[in-house]
Design a protein around this motif. Structure first.
Motif, PDB file in Angstrom:
ATOM      1  N   ARG A 156       0.960  -1.204   0.175  1.00 58.30           N
ATOM      2  CA  ARG A 156       0.004   0.046   0.118  1.00 58.30           C
ATOM      3  C   ARG A 156       0.941   1.231  -0.043  1.00 58.30           C
ATOM      4  O   ARG A 156       0.628   2.176  -0.709  1.00 58.30           O
ATOM      5  CB  ARG A 156      -0.895   0.098   1.141  1.00 58.30           C
ATOM      6  N   LEU A 157       1.896   1.433   0.617  1.00 59.09           N
ATOM      7  CA  LEU A 157       2.765   2.529   0.761  1.00 59.09           C
ATOM      8  C   LEU A 157       3.407   2.492  -0.485  1.00 59.09           C
ATOM      9  O   LEU A 157       3.610   3.708  -1.127  1.00 59.09           O
ATOM     10  CB  LEU A 157       3.975   1.987   1.626  1.00 59.09           C
ATOM     11  N   LEU A 158       3.918   1.644  -1.366  1.00 58.00           N
ATOM     12  CA  LEU A 158       4.526   1.556  -2.522  1.00 58.00           C
ATOM     13  C   LEU A 158       3.361   2.237  -3.478  1.00 58.00           C
ATOM     14  O   LEU A 158       3.713   3.158  -4.428  1.00 58.00           O
ATOM     15  CB  LEU A 158       4.722   0.332  -3.226  1.00 58.00           C
ATOM     16  N   ALA A 159       2.149   1.935  -3.398  1.00 67.16           N
ATOM     17  CA  ALA A 159       1.098   2.411  -4.332  1.00 67.16           C
ATOM     18  C   ALA A 159       0.858   3.980  -3.901  1.00 67.16           C
ATOM     19  O   ALA A 159       0.549   4.701  -4.899  1.00 67.16           O
ATOM     20  CB  ALA A 159      -0.210   1.830  -3.905  1.00 67.16           C
ATOM     21  N   GLU A 160       1.063   4.249  -2.646  1.00 67.13           N
ATOM     22  CA  GLU A 160       0.965   5.635  -2.349  1.00 67.13           C
ATOM     23  C   GLU A 160       1.951   6.459  -2.857  1.00 67.13           C
ATOM     24  O   GLU A 160       1.847   7.719  -3.132  1.00 67.13           O
ATOM     25  CB  GLU A 160       1.014   5.742  -0.750  1.00 67.13           C
ATOM     26  N   ILE A 161       3.254   5.887  -2.920  1.00 65.74           N
ATOM     27  CA  ILE A 161       4.541   6.452  -3.382  1.00 65.74           C
ATOM     28  C   ILE A 161       4.293   7.112  -4.980  1.00 65.74           C
ATOM     29  O   ILE A 161       4.828   7.963  -5.330  1.00 65.74           O
ATOM     30  CB  ILE A 161       5.615   5.847  -3.157  1.00 65.74           C
ATOM     31  N   LYS A 162       3.449   6.028  -5.463  1.00 62.59           N
ATOM     32  CA  LYS A 162       3.265   6.387  -7.073  1.00 62.59           C
ATOM     33  C   LYS A 162       2.252   7.645  -7.089  1.00 62.59           C
ATOM     34  O   LYS A 162       2.452   7.953  -8.212  1.00 62.59           O
ATOM     35  CB  LYS A 162       2.671   5.137  -7.570  1.00 62.59           C
ATOM     36  N   ASN A 163       1.313   8.002  -6.265  1.00 63.83           N
ATOM     37  CA  ASN A 163       0.361   8.892  -6.411  1.00 63.83           C
ATOM     38  C   ASN A 163       0.760  10.121  -6.947  1.00 63.83           C
ATOM     39  O   ASN A 163       0.521  11.000  -7.421  1.00 63.83           O
ATOM     40  CB  ASN A 163      -0.470   8.900  -5.165  1.00 63.83           C
ATOM     41  N   MET A 183      -3.398  -4.563  15.538  1.00 63.40           N
ATOM     42  CA  MET A 183      -2.225  -4.929  14.519  1.00 63.40           C
ATOM     43  C   MET A 183      -2.259  -4.121  13.393  1.00 63.40           C
ATOM     44  O   MET A 183      -0.965  -3.660  12.932  1.00 63.40           O
ATOM     45  CB  MET A 183      -2.278  -6.416  14.437  1.00 63.40           C
ATOM     46  N   MET A 184      -3.216  -3.808  12.876  1.00 56.25           N
ATOM     47  CA  MET A 184      -3.105  -3.011  11.487  1.00 56.25           C
ATOM     48  C   MET A 184      -2.469  -1.670  11.331  1.00 56.25           C
ATOM     49  O   MET A 184      -1.834  -1.373  10.561  1.00 56.25           O
ATOM     50  CB  MET A 184      -4.472  -3.034  10.832  1.00 56.25           C
ATOM     51  N   THR A 185      -2.709  -1.003  12.861  1.00 57.62           N
ATOM     52  CA  THR A 185      -2.071   0.113  12.889  1.00 57.62           C
ATOM     53  C   THR A 185      -0.661   0.214  13.497  1.00 57.62           C
ATOM     54  O   THR A 185       0.037   1.170  13.263  1.00 57.62           O
ATOM     55  CB  THR A 185      -3.142   1.144  13.701  1.00 57.62           C
ATOM     56  N   GLU A 186      -0.231  -0.856  14.107  1.00 56.91           N
ATOM     57  CA  GLU A 186       1.056  -0.989  14.773  1.00 56.91           C
ATOM     58  C   GLU A 186       1.997  -1.305  13.905  1.00 56.91           C
ATOM     59  O   GLU A 186       3.129  -1.043  13.938  1.00 56.91           O
ATOM     60  CB  GLU A 186       0.840  -2.190  15.910  1.00 56.91           C
ATOM     61  N   ASN A 187       1.552  -1.733  12.635  1.00 59.42           N
ATOM     62  CA  ASN A 187       2.578  -2.511  11.635  1.00 59.42           C
ATOM     63  C   ASN A 187       2.617  -1.277  10.624  1.00 59.42           C
ATOM     64  O   ASN A 187       2.812  -1.593   9.600  1.00 59.42           O
ATOM     65  CB  ASN A 187       1.985  -3.537  11.152  1.00 59.42           C
ATOM     66  N   MET A 188       2.503  -0.060  10.992  1.00 57.90           N
ATOM     67  CA  MET A 188       2.300   0.814   9.963  1.00 57.90           C
ATOM     68  C   MET A 188       3.832   1.363   9.375  1.00 57.90           C
ATOM     69  O   MET A 188       4.738   1.081  10.187  1.00 57.90           O
ATOM     70  CB  MET A 188       1.735   2.274  10.532  1.00 57.90           C
ATOM     71  N   ILE A 236       5.520  11.815   2.902  1.00 56.16           N
ATOM     72  CA  ILE A 236       4.256  12.245   2.741  1.00 56.16           C
ATOM     73  C   ILE A 236       3.548  10.904   2.476  1.00 56.16           C
ATOM     74  O   ILE A 236       2.407  10.714   3.088  1.00 56.16           O
ATOM     75  CB  ILE A 236       4.037  13.199   1.612  1.00 56.16           C
ATOM     76  N   ALA A 237       4.101  10.225   1.768  1.00 58.25           N
ATOM     77  CA  ALA A 237       3.096   8.755   1.470  1.00 58.25           C
ATOM     78  C   ALA A 237       3.128   8.073   2.938  1.00 58.25           C
ATOM     79  O   ALA A 237       2.184   7.386   3.114  1.00 58.25           O
ATOM     80  CB  ALA A 237       3.905   8.036   0.330  1.00 58.25           C
ATOM     81  N   CYS A 238       4.308   7.996   3.878  1.00 57.07           N
ATOM     82  CA  CYS A 238       3.990   7.330   5.120  1.00 57.07           C
ATOM     83  C   CYS A 238       2.875   8.038   5.838  1.00 57.07           C
ATOM     84  O   CYS A 238       2.196   7.492   6.627  1.00 57.07           O
ATOM     85  CB  CYS A 238       5.401   7.590   5.848  1.00 57.07           C
ATOM     86  N   PHE A 239       2.737   9.433   6.035  1.00 59.27           N
ATOM     87  CA  PHE A 239       1.809  10.038   6.727  1.00 59.27           C
ATOM     88  C   PHE A 239       0.344   9.688   5.944  1.00 59.27           C
ATOM     89  O   PHE A 239      -0.596   9.324   6.892  1.00 59.27           O
ATOM     90  CB  PHE A 239       1.826  11.582   6.396  1.00 59.27           C
ATOM     91  N   ARG A 240       0.135   9.554   4.704  1.00 63.11           N
ATOM     92  CA  ARG A 240      -0.959   9.418   4.175  1.00 63.11           C
ATOM     93  C   ARG A 240      -1.417   7.974   4.524  1.00 63.11           C
ATOM     94  O   ARG A 240      -2.748   7.742   4.774  1.00 63.11           O
ATOM     95  CB  ARG A 240      -0.790   9.493   2.638  1.00 63.11           C
ATOM     96  N   ILE A 241      -0.471   7.047   4.292  1.00 65.80           N
ATOM     97  CA  ILE A 241      -1.009   5.625   4.474  1.00 65.80           C
ATOM     98  C   ILE A 241      -1.478   5.455   6.247  1.00 65.80           C
ATOM     99  O   ILE A 241      -2.200   4.653   6.454  1.00 65.80           O
ATOM    100  CB  ILE A 241       0.218   4.521   4.069  1.00 65.80           C
ATOM    101  N   GLY A 242      -0.446   6.139   6.981  1.00 70.79           N
ATOM    102  CA  GLY A 242      -0.847   5.926   8.652  1.00 70.79           C
ATOM    103  C   GLY A 242      -2.240   6.551   8.438  1.00 70.79           C
ATOM    104  O   GLY A 242      -3.016   5.830   9.438  1.00 70.79           O
ATOM    105  N   LYS A 243      -2.842   7.550   7.922  1.00 73.70           N
ATOM    106  CA  LYS A 243      -3.930   8.216   8.385  1.00 73.70           C
ATOM    107  C   LYS A 243      -5.055   7.266   7.678  1.00 73.70           C
ATOM    108  O   LYS A 243      -6.048   7.036   8.494  1.00 73.70           O
ATOM    109  CB  LYS A 243      -4.194   9.603   7.273  1.00 73.70           C
TER     110      LYS A 243
END
Lengths: 214, 112
Positions: free
Chosen positions: A83-90, A148-153, A192-199
């Motif tokens: 998901r992070l990789l996909a976000e980086i492409k945005n 778990m899904m937010t701890e593994n961000m 920025i991608a990390c912030f977005r995926i975390g949100k």
């Protein structure tokens, strides 16, 4: 025969004692255990809740829930990285690409107008601010129960200064170079991608597991 | 036949995808129970194999999840994504081809 609210709570405590610390996984396992216990108690009136629970837990094998927890953690890590990789492409897609081009131009201009010391101070400040935002957001918006899904961000904050230290502080690349600008640009896009995926992960967790935030 | 059977283990993903292609949404224990019913008790999926498979399919984007309140507890339902629907067709095709090939090989060996 339906289990009582207290018995459901007992199952949550039971999963926690068996090292399932994450609420999202507990929810699934508690439902599984509860339904099987209900079936057992309906088919054999001589059984009590605790005996039925122990019988069912045995079916999970000698490793109990640990295999499920481990595999889930692995899969989440992979899923979040995808998901992070996909976000980086945005930022390279229309219309965001315009803002990205403006950012690239701004970095290039800044590099050419300033010296290396200024850029180093600016970059370290950027890292400190980013880290502070990550820590603050995690504290403010974290669920009361572990999910778990937010701890593994993925936030990989440590990776950027690590690369910076080895590649740039050792002056492998000159200050006024495309490589230096590219690194700065990539670091900002990545953060920025990390912030977005975390949100997004926190929003999904809130929708799926509101009890964890209550 | 218990789940330890490697043939069942290798087909677990296909079984899950096939069942979900026939049902809008299912939860973990429901899948275990239906497999047992369909095989008249001869196939038993263990929880230790089922949940990691479901979580893997979810991570691969083949399944999506929804949480619903069922009385005094929550239940996690799995359903196929678009990608999962395509994959279920592919997996079934692969399994059928494998059965055909195995039959050919075994029949050939037996007749030799």
């Amino acid at each position: 025969m339906q289990l009582t609210q207290d018995q459901i709570q007992e199952l949550f405590v039971f999963t926690e004692k068996k090292f399932v610390r994450y609420y999202d996984l507990q929810v699934e396992l508690v439902d599984h255990l509860a339904e099987r216990i209900e079936e057992k108690l309906s088919s054999d009136a001589s059984l009590n809740f605790d005996a039925a629970l122990q019988m069912i837990y045995k079916d999970f094998g000698i490793f109990g829930f640990s295999k499920i927890v481990h595999e889930k953690s692995e899969q989440l890590r992979k899923q979040n990285n995808k998901r992070l990789l996909a976000e980086i492409k945005n930022p390279f897609r229309w219309p965001e690409v315009i803002a990205s081009l403006a950012l690239a131009l701004f970095i290039w201009t800044l590099i050419n107008l300033t010296d290396k010391l200024f850029m180093d101070v600016l970059f370290v400040s950027f890292l400190v601010i980013s880290a502070s935002i990550v820590i603050w957001t995690r504290k403010k918006y974290s669920p009361h129960k572990k999910i778990m899904m937010t701890e593994n961000m993925p936030d990989h904050l440590g990776l950027i200064p690590f690369i910076y230290q080895f590649v740039f502080l050792k002056e492998l690349l000159p200050h006024h170079s495309y490589g230096y600008a590219l690194f700065m640009f990539s670091a900002i896009i990545f953060q920025i991608a990390c912030f977005r995926i975390g949100k997004k992960l926190r929003q999904e967790a809130k929708i799926n597991y509101p009890a964890a935030f209550a | 036949m218990q789940q330890k059977n490697p043939l069942l283990k290798g087909s677990l993903i296909t079984i899950i995808l096939k069942l979900l292609s026939e049902n809008d949404k299912m939860y973990g224990y429901e899948i275990t129970r239906i497999v047992q019913e369909l095989s008249q008790g001869s196939l038993k999926l263990t929880e230790g194999a089922l949940y990691p498979s479901l979580h893997k399919l979810e991570a691969d984007g083949l399944l999506e999840v929804s949480i619903e309140n069922i009385g005094n507890r929550s239940r996690k339902y799995y359903s196929l994504t678009k990608k999962g629907k395509k994959e279920s067709v592919e997996k079934l095709k692969e399994l059928n081809q494998f059965f055909t090939q195995m039959q050919q090989v075994l029949n050939l060996k037996l007749s030799v």
